[in-house]
Design a protein around this motif. Sequence first.
Motif, short mmCIF file in Angstrom:
data_model
loop_
_atom_site.label_atom_id
_atom_site.label_comp_id
_atom_site.label_asym_id
_atom_site.label_seq_id
_atom_site.Cartn_x
_atom_site.Cartn_y
_atom_site.Cartn_z
N GLY A 75 2.95 8.35 12.16
CA GLY A 75 2.30 7.34 12.99
C GLY A 75 1.50 6.43 12.10
N LYS A 76 0.21 6.29 12.36
CA LYS A 76 -0.66 5.52 11.47
C LYS A 76 -0.96 6.37 10.24
CE LYS A 76 -2.73 2.57 15.00
NZ LYS A 76 -3.97 2.11 15.66
N THR A 77 -0.67 5.79 9.08
CA THR A 77 -0.63 6.57 7.85
C THR A 77 -1.54 6.00 6.77
OG1 THR A 77 1.71 6.94 8.34
CG2 THR A 77 0.94 7.62 6.18
N ILE A 78 -2.37 6.85 6.18
CA ILE A 78 -3.15 6.46 5.00
C ILE A 78 -2.71 7.34 3.83
CG2 ILE A 78 -5.11 5.66 6.36
CD1 ILE A 78 -6.54 8.27 5.66
N GLY A 79 -3.06 6.92 2.62
CA GLY A 79 -2.74 7.73 1.45
C GLY A 79 -1.26 7.94 1.25
N VAL A 80 -0.47 6.89 1.43
CA VAL A 80 0.99 7.05 1.37
C VAL A 80 1.47 7.41 -0.04
CG1 VAL A 80 1.53 5.60 3.34
CG2 VAL A 80 1.25 4.54 1.08
N THR A 81 0.68 7.12 -1.06
CA THR A 81 1.09 7.47 -2.42
C THR A 81 0.34 8.69 -2.95
OG1 THR A 81 -0.52 5.89 -3.34
CG2 THR A 81 1.72 5.09 -2.97
N SER A 82 -0.36 9.37 -2.07
CA SER A 82 -1.09 10.56 -2.50
C SER A 82 -0.13 11.72 -2.73
CB SER A 82 -2.13 10.97 -1.45
OG SER A 82 -1.48 11.39 -0.26
N ALA B 22 -0.55 14.71 -1.72
CA ALA B 22 -0.45 15.47 -0.46
C ALA B 22 0.62 14.89 0.45
CB ALA B 22 -1.81 15.48 0.24
N PHE B 23 0.66 13.57 0.59
CA PHE B 23 1.65 12.92 1.45
C PHE B 23 3.06 13.12 0.89
CE2 PHE B 23 4.18 9.24 2.83
CZ PHE B 23 3.98 9.26 4.21
N VAL B 24 3.20 12.96 -0.42
CA VAL B 24 4.50 13.12 -1.07
C VAL B 24 5.03 14.53 -0.88
CG1 VAL B 24 5.68 13.16 -3.30
CG2 VAL B 24 4.14 11.28 -2.75
N LYS B 25 4.17 15.54 -1.07
CA LYS B 25 4.60 16.93 -0.92
C LYS B 25 4.92 17.27 0.53
CE LYS B 25 2.39 19.07 -4.94
NZ LYS B 25 1.42 20.10 -5.40
N LYS B 26 4.10 16.79 1.45
CA LYS B 26 4.30 17.10 2.87
C LYS B 26 5.66 16.67 3.35
CE LYS B 26 2.34 16.31 7.47
NZ LYS B 26 1.23 15.68 8.26
N HIS B 27 6.11 15.51 2.86
CA HIS B 27 7.37 14.95 3.36
C HIS B 27 8.51 15.08 2.33
CE1 HIS B 27 5.57 13.34 7.01
NE2 HIS B 27 4.53 12.99 6.28
N ALA B 28 8.28 15.89 1.29
CA ALA B 28 9.30 16.17 0.28
C ALA B 28 9.87 14.88 -0.31
CB ALA B 28 10.43 17.02 0.88
N LEU B 29 8.97 13.95 -0.64
CA LEU B 29 9.39 12.69 -1.25
C LEU B 29 9.51 12.85 -2.76
CD1 LEU B 29 7.08 10.34 0.86
CD2 LEU B 29 9.46 10.99 1.32
N LYS B 30 10.11 11.89 -3.40
CA LYS B 30 10.43 12.04 -4.82
C LYS B 30 9.18 12.03 -5.69
CE LYS B 30 13.32 10.08 -8.49
NZ LYS B 30 14.29 9.00 -8.85
N SER B 31 8.38 10.99 -5.58
CA SER B 31 7.18 10.85 -6.41
C SER B 31 6.29 9.75 -5.84
CB SER B 31 7.56 10.50 -7.85
OG SER B 31 8.13 9.20 -7.91
N PRO B 32 4.99 9.74 -6.17
CA PRO B 32 4.13 8.65 -5.71
C PRO B 32 4.63 7.28 -6.14
CG PRO B 32 2.79 10.47 -6.50
CD PRO B 32 4.22 10.80 -6.85
#
Length: 378
Positions: A317-324, A326-336
């Motif tokens: 939804g409304k998202t802060i810290g998209v390059t943190s 914590a956010f990267v790990k939570k959503h299994a993203l590649k890297s900040p």
Amino acid sequence: MENPFYITGIIPEPYFCDRENETSWMVRTLENKAHILLSSPRRMGKTQLIRHVFAQPSIKDNYHTFYTDIYPTTSLNEFVLFLSKEIYSVLVPKGKTVLNRFLAGLHSLAGSFGYDPVSNTPTFNIKLGDIHSPELTLEEIFSYLEQADKPCIFAIDEFQQIANYPEKNIEATLRTHIQKMNNCLFIYAGSNRHILENMFNSSAKPFYNSAEQIYLDSIPKNIYTTFAEEVFEKNARTIAPEAASLAYDLFEGHTYYVHNVLHNAFAYIDTEKTIDEADILHTLDDILEDKYHTFASVMNQLNYQQKETLVAIAKEGKTIGVTSVAFVKKHALKSPSSVQFAISILLEKQLITYQSEGRTKVYSIADKFLEMWIRRTY
């Protein structure tokens, strides 16, 4: 029966909801001879607000008003074409004298006009290929506005598009013309907030500090839901207060989307039935199903990193810290860093937007229907 929840065209006065403070502020600002920067998320109602302001007696009776949406444009040639076509269409009903004064000033396009023997007036059939010197034609347009028989107000929607034109120094060129004008005010409107903020709030930019700024947010819930219930009642229909409240809450009052759901509920639910919360949810299901192929096409145009970043923001939804981390790990993203690059592309494509809360940027999906579709699909 005509649907009173308008989602296209100009909303008639009886069905225009609130915006009293914004309307009053804009009218007062224009009467005080100041330009306006109007920004909002897409589909929050800024276009309808501009037209509503233009319809106010003190504006309608004393100004020539023009509106053009330059979102489709990609060059100065197109920009010039859109401005000139809007002026022509507004002046046609005002009579030959007013119209001919405008056309006589367009020396750079004089050889391209047709002629209508029935109305005894020129016809505006200018094509992009007819604009050989866009800088000169732009100067002629501004010259007309400066010499018009009444003061003018020109609203240019999605103004941030000029930042993408290939021609150099477009902002400086426009600003140079505009700051010399005494007979025309401008409303610069747009939905790409980060570009507009850079254009008008950066001291290095030509438009710095050149307009009074207003941000269009949601209509307060109590005002909107009361309006919705009254509109149904005026049209011999009934909606439960809880249903109107749910329609508002689903989109946090984002005007277009609430209006769209109510429009469809009004159109497709039995006229004898009181619309309840289940009807609102069923209507939303139908809308998202209709948009399946459109939204699937949007996703197919993104690479994997862009797609997974968009999905992560939609789920948050409304998202802060998209390059943190914590956010990267939570959503299994590649890297900040990959998220940061994806964010820049998604902003450029206007698939996401943000609001500034202090120094923090709060990101969200620009299209609320798309956000809901992503949550259901992924």
